[in-house]
Write a protein that holds these residues in place. Structure first.
Motif, mmCIF file in Angstrom:
data_model
loop_
_atom_site.group_PDB
_atom_site.id
_atom_site.type_symbol
_atom_site.label_atom_id
_atom_site.label_comp_id
_atom_site.label_asym_id
_atom_site.label_seq_id
_atom_site.Cartn_x
_atom_site.Cartn_y
_atom_site.Cartn_z
ATOM 1 N N ASP A 72 -9.163 -5.213 2.822
ATOM 2 C CA ASP A 72 -10.529 -5.556 2.422
ATOM 3 C C ASP A 72 -11.305 -4.328 1.988
ATOM 4 O O ASP A 72 -12.523 -4.296 1.993
ATOM 5 C CB ASP A 72 -11.274 -6.239 3.569
ATOM 6 C CG ASP A 72 -11.445 -5.309 4.760
ATOM 7 O OD1 ASP A 72 -10.756 -4.270 4.793
ATOM 8 O OD2 ASP A 72 -12.281 -5.623 5.630
ATOM 9 N N ARG A 73 -10.582 -3.273 1.610
ATOM 10 C CA ARG A 73 -11.227 -2.021 1.263
ATOM 11 C C ARG A 73 -10.815 -1.568 -0.129
ATOM 12 O O ARG A 73 -9.750 -1.916 -0.629
ATOM 13 C CB ARG A 73 -10.895 -0.923 2.276
ATOM 14 C CG ARG A 73 -11.145 -1.315 3.722
ATOM 15 C CD ARG A 73 -10.821 -0.198 4.672
ATOM 16 N NE ARG A 73 -11.857 0.855 4.655
ATOM 17 C CZ ARG A 73 -12.986 0.771 5.351
ATOM 18 N NH1 ARG A 73 -13.224 -0.296 6.104
ATOM 19 N NH2 ARG A 73 -13.840 1.752 5.308
ATOM 20 N N LEU A 74 -11.675 -0.772 -0.731
ATOM 21 C CA LEU A 74 -11.372 -0.087 -1.991
ATOM 22 C C LEU A 74 -11.179 1.379 -1.682
ATOM 23 O O LEU A 74 -12.026 2.009 -1.013
ATOM 24 C CB LEU A 74 -12.518 -0.264 -2.990
ATOM 25 C CG LEU A 74 -12.674 -1.640 -3.652
ATOM 26 C CD1 LEU A 74 -13.948 -1.662 -4.489
ATOM 27 C CD2 LEU A 74 -11.475 -1.930 -4.558
ATOM 28 N N CYS A 75 -10.080 1.908 -2.176
ATOM 29 C CA CYS A 75 -9.782 3.328 -1.918
ATOM 30 C C CYS A 75 -9.541 4.014 -3.239
ATOM 31 O O CYS A 75 -9.184 3.402 -4.253
ATOM 32 C CB CYS A 75 -8.546 3.448 -1.041
ATOM 33 S SG CYS A 75 -8.703 2.584 0.537
ATOM 34 N N VAL A 76 -9.727 5.325 -3.216
ATOM 35 C CA VAL A 76 -9.492 6.132 -4.419
ATOM 36 C C VAL A 76 -8.072 6.636 -4.409
ATOM 37 O O VAL A 76 -7.562 7.061 -3.371
ATOM 38 C CB VAL A 76 -10.463 7.338 -4.452
ATOM 39 C CG1 VAL A 76 -10.137 8.260 -5.604
ATOM 40 C CG2 VAL A 76 -11.911 6.857 -4.542
ATOM 41 N N LYS A 77 -7.439 6.519 -5.596
ATOM 42 C CA LYS A 77 -6.074 7.012 -5.699
ATOM 43 C C LYS A 77 -6.073 8.537 -5.666
ATOM 44 O O LYS A 77 -6.954 9.188 -6.256
ATOM 45 C CB LYS A 77 -5.439 6.565 -7.025
ATOM 46 C CG LYS A 77 -5.106 5.071 -7.045
ATOM 47 C CD LYS A 77 -4.349 4.718 -8.308
ATOM 48 C CE LYS A 77 -3.925 3.244 -8.304
ATOM 49 N NZ LYS A 77 -3.176 2.898 -9.514
ATOM 50 N N THR A 78 -5.125 9.095 -4.956
ATOM 51 C CA THR A 78 -4.976 10.562 -4.906
ATOM 52 C C THR A 78 -3.577 10.900 -5.370
ATOM 53 O O THR A 78 -2.619 10.139 -5.175
ATOM 54 C CB THR A 78 -5.188 11.077 -3.461
ATOM 55 O OG1 THR A 78 -4.281 10.432 -2.592
ATOM 56 C CG2 THR A 78 -6.622 10.813 -3.029
#
Length: 443
Positions: A436-442
């Motif tokens: 349920d989260r949005l994360c930034v690609k690294t």
């Protein structure tokens, strides 16, 4: 040609469609019409056409034109006066009554047009006729038994319509027969309607009446009538301007009424107005060429020959009651027709110009709409890009951001595009969904 009267202006401004000085100078009666008009600050062209239409409804139905083509032609004239409001279109109708007083006979003078049925009704009335039986008792024994019958009781009528738009509106009514009635009346065909009830039945036979019609138009209301050429209505009119630049600064004297005019000719039987061999030959050759399909006449010129025949016949009758048309009568009728065509064609050009302007306005509106849509899309794309960057920014915090947190962080104006902005950010590879989260690609 006679000398121009000393009250006429030395220089007449050239206006396409106005009757030329040579026409007015041709005959004393034409000069008198023009002088009468100018004495009341009225256009000479208006009074001439008004008088022509009224006279055509006033003369005997026994008087007809004979050219050897078809049957004997009625002299019914329809005239259209074109000018802006206040230009004096109605003045001609009133002046012609003073210039050419009506004979004592029953003549319907200056009737309004209400319907096709009303036009036929103008010639109708109630009379008593014998039934063939006689009274068998009482003081009137032996007298014929009479009954009241509706039938045609008059033969002459002149109709005047101050504003031509009235005719167009009346003709648009459901079930209206006005247009058809006018077209039939212009050529002297049978008028009327057969109904179940006797009181509503009207029958006016062809050749039994004369009818003149004068209509005033503003240019804007004349254009739709001319555009309706497929019905055959506008080509039955003579067209004239209401303006007259030759009206002098100082009014000439009123020339007085015509002591005698063709309206007073009331023969008991048929009278033919005849035409020179040259004219009859030209009319015959044109008719044959059209019938063979060898000659194609412009739609608005379909009645040119017939109208010139009527005008020439009336000009001859005005010139001392002559029943033989001369070459000069015909030449003057051609001048009247050419002037009518110039007015009509100027209105057609105006209609084309207005139609082109309307098309240009529509095209411009379409272009502006496309531009507005393009600008709106560009603005929307920029807004979507901006919110997608905000999504990336909020998702870059440690552990990412939940959808609920993101929605609270976004301004209210940006929330309506939140889903699209997330999709765009994902498509660009800036963020990804994890639960349920949005994360930034690294990397």
């Amino acid at each position: 040609m006679s000398t121009a009267p000393n009250w006429a202006p030395n220089v007449r401004e050239a206006v396409p469609g106005l009757l030329p000085d040579e026409f007015w100078d041709a005959r004393p009666e034409l000069q008198k019409i023009r002088q009468a008009a100018h004495s009341k600050a009225c256009s000479g062209d208006v009074l001439f056409h008004s008088s022509l239409a009224r006279l055509s409804g006033m003369i005997s139905h026994h008087i007809r034109a004979e050219t050897g083509i078809g049957g004997r032609a009625s002299l019914n004239i329809f005239a259209a006066i074109v000018g802006n409001s206040g230009a004096g279109k109605s003045t001609g109708s009133s002046l012609t009554r003073g210039l050419m007083p009506a004979p004592a006979e029953d003549f319907r003078d200056g009737l309004p047009v209400g319907s096709g049925e009303g036009i036929a009704e103008a010639f109708m009335g109630t009379v008593e006729e014998p039934t063939g039986e006689v009274i068998s008792r009482g003081k009137n024994i032996g007298d014929p038994v009479m009954r009241k019958v509706r039938k045609q009781v008059r033969h002459n009528a002149f109709f005047y319509v101050d504003e031509g738009q009235t005719i167009a509106k009346l003709g648009e009514r459901n079930g209206s027969v006005l247009g058809e009635t006018l077209r039939r009346a212009a050529v002297g065909e049978t008028l009327g309607q057969t109904n179940a009830s006797e009181e509503r039945t009207r029958y006016v036979p062809a050749g039994s009446y004369n009818l003149g019609l004068l209509v005033g138009f503003q240019p804007s209301t004349a254009v739709p009538v001319l555009a309706d050429a497929s019905t055959g209505t506008p080509q039955r009119f003579l067209w004239s301007w209401a303006d007259d630049p030759s009206i002098p600064d100082m009014p000439p004297a009123w020339p007085g009424e015509f002591d005698r005019h063709p309206g007073f000719l009331q023969p008991d039987g048929p009278v033919d107005v005849t035409f020179p061999l040259r004219v009859r030959t030209a009319l015959w050759q044109e008719r044959v060429a059209r019938a063979r399909g060898e000659l194609e006449v412009p739609e608005l010129d379909g009645h040119a020959g017939l109208i010139k025949v009527k005008v020439a016949a009336l000009l001859a009758l005005m010139d001392g009651g002559r029943t033989g048309v001369t070459d000069e009568d015909w030449q003057l009728a051609e001048v009247v027709w050419e002037s009518s065509c110039a007015v009509r064609d100027a209105l057609v050009v105006r209609a084309q110009r207005e139609a082109a302007a309307e098309r240009q306005r529509e095209e411009d509106a379409k272009v502006h709409q496309v531009m507005r849509e393009h600008e709106a899309k560009a603005d929307a794309d920029l807004a979507l890009e901006r919110v997608a960057r905000l999504v990336q920014k909020h998702a870059s915090q440690v552990g990412g951001v939940t959808f609920g947190e993101l929605n609270r962080k976004l301004a209210s104006r940006d929330r309506k595009v939140a889903r699209k902005s997330i999709d765009l950010a994902e498509a660009r590879g800036w963020v990804f969904e994890e639960g349920d989260r949005l994360c930034v690609k690294t990397d």
